[in-house]
Design a protein around this motif. Structure first.
Motif, mmCIF file in Angstrom:
data_model
loop_
_atom_site.group_PDB
_atom_site.id
_atom_site.type_symbol
_atom_site.label_atom_id
_atom_site.label_comp_id
_atom_site.label_asym_id
_atom_site.label_seq_id
_atom_site.Cartn_x
_atom_site.Cartn_y
_atom_site.Cartn_z
ATOM 1 N N ALA A 117 47.346 22.785 61.319
ATOM 2 C CA ALA A 117 46.326 22.381 62.294
ATOM 3 C C ALA A 117 45.374 23.518 62.622
ATOM 4 O O ALA A 117 44.188 23.288 62.886
ATOM 5 N N SER A 118 45.869 24.749 62.599
ATOM 6 C CA SER A 118 45.025 25.895 62.930
ATOM 7 C C SER A 118 45.689 27.169 62.429
ATOM 8 O O SER A 118 46.877 27.184 62.080
ATOM 9 N N GLY A 119 44.912 28.230 62.427
ATOM 10 C CA GLY A 119 45.442 29.518 62.006
ATOM 11 C C GLY A 119 44.326 30.520 61.819
ATOM 12 O O GLY A 119 43.138 30.189 61.958
ATOM 13 N N THR A 120 44.685 31.749 61.510
ATOM 14 C CA THR A 120 43.721 32.816 61.285
ATOM 15 C C THR A 120 43.730 33.165 59.808
ATOM 16 O O THR A 120 44.786 33.352 59.204
ATOM 17 N N PHE A 121 42.536 33.265 59.239
ATOM 18 C CA PHE A 121 42.426 33.481 57.805
ATOM 19 C C PHE A 121 41.572 34.703 57.502
ATOM 20 O O PHE A 121 40.414 34.798 57.937
ATOM 21 N N ALA A 122 42.155 35.650 56.780
ATOM 22 C CA ALA A 122 41.402 36.820 56.298
ATOM 23 C C ALA A 122 40.913 36.488 54.888
ATOM 24 O O ALA A 122 41.696 36.511 53.931
ATOM 25 N N ASP A 123 39.643 36.159 54.769
ATOM 26 C CA ASP A 123 39.107 35.691 53.492
ATOM 27 C C ASP A 123 38.943 36.841 52.504
ATOM 28 O O ASP A 123 38.208 37.790 52.765
ATOM 29 N N PRO A 124 39.599 36.771 51.340
ATOM 30 C CA PRO A 124 39.476 37.864 50.372
ATOM 31 C C PRO A 124 38.126 37.891 49.668
ATOM 32 O O PRO A 124 37.693 38.946 49.209
ATOM 33 N N TYR A 125 37.426 36.761 49.590
ATOM 34 C CA TYR A 125 36.167 36.703 48.865
ATOM 35 C C TYR A 125 35.028 37.399 49.612
ATOM 36 O O TYR A 125 34.158 38.008 48.994
ATOM 37 N N THR A 126 35.034 37.285 50.942
ATOM 38 C CA THR A 126 33.940 37.875 51.727
ATOM 39 C C THR A 126 34.384 39.045 52.591
ATOM 40 O O THR A 126 33.547 39.785 53.105
ATOM 41 N N GLY A 127 35.691 39.183 52.800
ATOM 42 C CA GLY A 127 36.194 40.242 53.667
ATOM 43 C C GLY A 127 36.061 39.919 55.143
ATOM 44 O O GLY A 127 36.242 40.797 55.986
ATOM 45 N N LEU A 196 31.317 36.771 40.858
ATOM 46 C CA LEU A 196 32.422 37.608 41.324
ATOM 47 C C LEU A 196 32.395 37.609 42.843
ATOM 48 O O LEU A 196 31.336 37.430 43.452
ATOM 49 N N PRO A 197 33.527 37.800 43.497
ATOM 50 C CA PRO A 197 33.539 37.796 44.961
ATOM 51 C C PRO A 197 32.585 38.837 45.538
ATOM 52 O O PRO A 197 32.510 39.966 45.038
ATOM 53 N N PRO A 198 31.843 38.482 46.593
ATOM 54 C CA PRO A 198 30.970 39.463 47.245
ATOM 55 C C PRO A 198 31.748 40.686 47.735
ATOM 56 O O PRO A 198 31.211 41.794 47.765
ATOM 57 N N ASN A 199 33.009 40.477 48.123
ATOM 58 C CA ASN A 199 33.867 41.569 48.565
ATOM 59 C C ASN A 199 34.338 42.354 47.344
ATOM 60 O O ASN A 199 35.296 41.967 46.667
ATOM 61 N N LYS A 200 33.668 43.466 47.048
ATOM 62 C CA LYS A 200 33.963 44.229 45.838
ATOM 63 C C LYS A 200 35.396 44.763 45.820
ATOM 64 O O LYS A 200 35.968 44.954 44.743
ATOM 65 N N ALA A 201 35.988 44.977 46.981
ATOM 66 C CA ALA A 201 37.344 45.506 47.042
ATOM 67 C C ALA A 201 38.366 44.521 46.489
ATOM 68 O O ALA A 201 39.490 44.911 46.167
ATOM 69 N N PHE A 202 37.982 43.245 46.377
ATOM 70 C CA PHE A 202 38.915 42.227 45.895
ATOM 71 C C PHE A 202 38.698 41.872 44.429
ATOM 72 O O PHE A 202 39.467 41.119 43.850
ATOM 73 N N ARG A 203 37.699 42.435 43.810
ATOM 74 C CA ARG A 203 37.341 41.996 42.464
ATOM 75 C C ARG A 203 38.418 42.294 41.425
ATOM 76 O O ARG A 203 38.645 41.499 40.512
#
Length: 312
Positions: A117-127, A196-203
């Motif tokens: 129903a809910s939660g907190t998400f740390a998106d790896p693609y955008t950081g 590629l993900p905008p978050n370069k740290a995840f590439r």
């Protein structure tokens, strides 16, 4: 007259020497901007061959390189029902991945801890961090991305997979990540050559996962895709092959007194999804032969590609 004859002989010898010397030097010329010679290309290939064992770079070297096949015949239905419960844990794949990738999640009342129903998400693609709330206008903020898009897979070998294998592919936790909705939309069905993900740290992790998925299902890459992934991994040559981490264990079908985890990482309780390290573990649990859709199925068990694993 004799002196003139001698001079003629000497000049002829000098011309012959110059001709021989000049001819010998021609292949050694290397004008600026010339195309790399074969020796240089071999040196580059040797660097790929020397990739460390167990790394994504080494695994990349095992992927076939071919042209993209026609998209003819592709539809989402070719990969089975969307978000099927292929692991038979009582929850659909979308909610399994949300429960795996979100933190501080809360479940919808009456769903036996299935529907997030809910939660907190740390998106790896955008950081970025997203507060997820299920709803008609809010659920799309967090989507589930096929790391190797279904359309891309279809054009690079999935047409030859069985219907069961394609369904497994579409619901495989290795190929699924919760992702920022707009970023997932921007990616669409692109491969690494075009997105590629905008978050370069995840590439590095991202392309390593794409490589692992394609290796697991025998899919190929285009040359441009392969080169794009190789370029990313050149900055992180020790990036490991990602582990198949599965999804969040569920207990909705658990019976009172169910047994705990068994040997070799294969849980025996009815309410959890077993994870077998190899066919030895599958046989030890009495689950052989194992097929797509069976609890604990992994494409690595089907070495001959006939849709049945651990048969020998």
């Amino acid at each position: 007259m004799a002196m003139k004859h001698l001079r003629t002989i000497l000049l002829s010898l000098s011309a012959l020497t110059l001709l021989l010397t000049g001819t010998a030097c021609v292949p050694q010329e290397s004008p600026a901007g010339a195309i790399p010679q074969p020796a240089e290309v071999q040196s580059s290939e040797a660097g790929t061959t020397d990739a460390q064992a167990g790394t994504a770079l080494e695994q990349l070297g095992t992927i076939a390189i071919k042209g993209r096949a026609p998209k003819t015949g592709y539809s989402r239905e070719e990969f089975g029902p969307a978000w099927a419960d292929v692991d038979h844990n009582g929850c659909d794949t979308r909610n399994d991945i949300l429960a795996r990738d979100l933190v501080s999640e809360e479940f919808k009342h009456g769903t036996q801890d299935c529907v997030v129903a809910s939660g907190t998400f740390a998106d790896p693609y955008t950081g970025t961090t997203i507060s997820f709330v299920r709803g008609n206008t809010t659920s799309t903020a967090v989507q589930i991305d096929h790391v190797v898009a279904l359309s891309d897979a279809w054009q690079k070998g999935a047409q030859q997979l069985s219907a069961e294998q394609r369904s497994q592919f579409a619901n495989d936790p290795l190929n699924l990540l919760a992702a920022d909705g707009p970023a997932n939309g921007a990616k669409s069905d692109s491969d690494a050559a075009t997105w590629l993900p905008p978050n370069k740290a995840f590439r590095c992790e991202y392309v390593a996962r794409q490589t692992a998925v394609k290796a697991a299902y025998g899919l190929w890459m285009t040359q441009a895709e392969h080169d794009a992934i190789a370029t990313v991994l050149s900055s992180c040559p020790e990036e490991p092959v990602p582990a198949r981490e599965g999804t969040a264990p569920r207990t909705v079908a658990a019976q009172p007194g169910a047994a705990g985890p068994g040997a070799e990482g294969a849980p025996e309780g009815a309410g959890t999804t077993p994870v077998y390290a190899n066919c030895t573990a599958v046989r030890a649990a009495g689950a052989a032969p194992i097929r797509p859709g069976d609890p604990g199925w992994d494409p690595k068990f089907d070495g001959d590609g006939d849709g049945v694993g651990c048969t020998s």
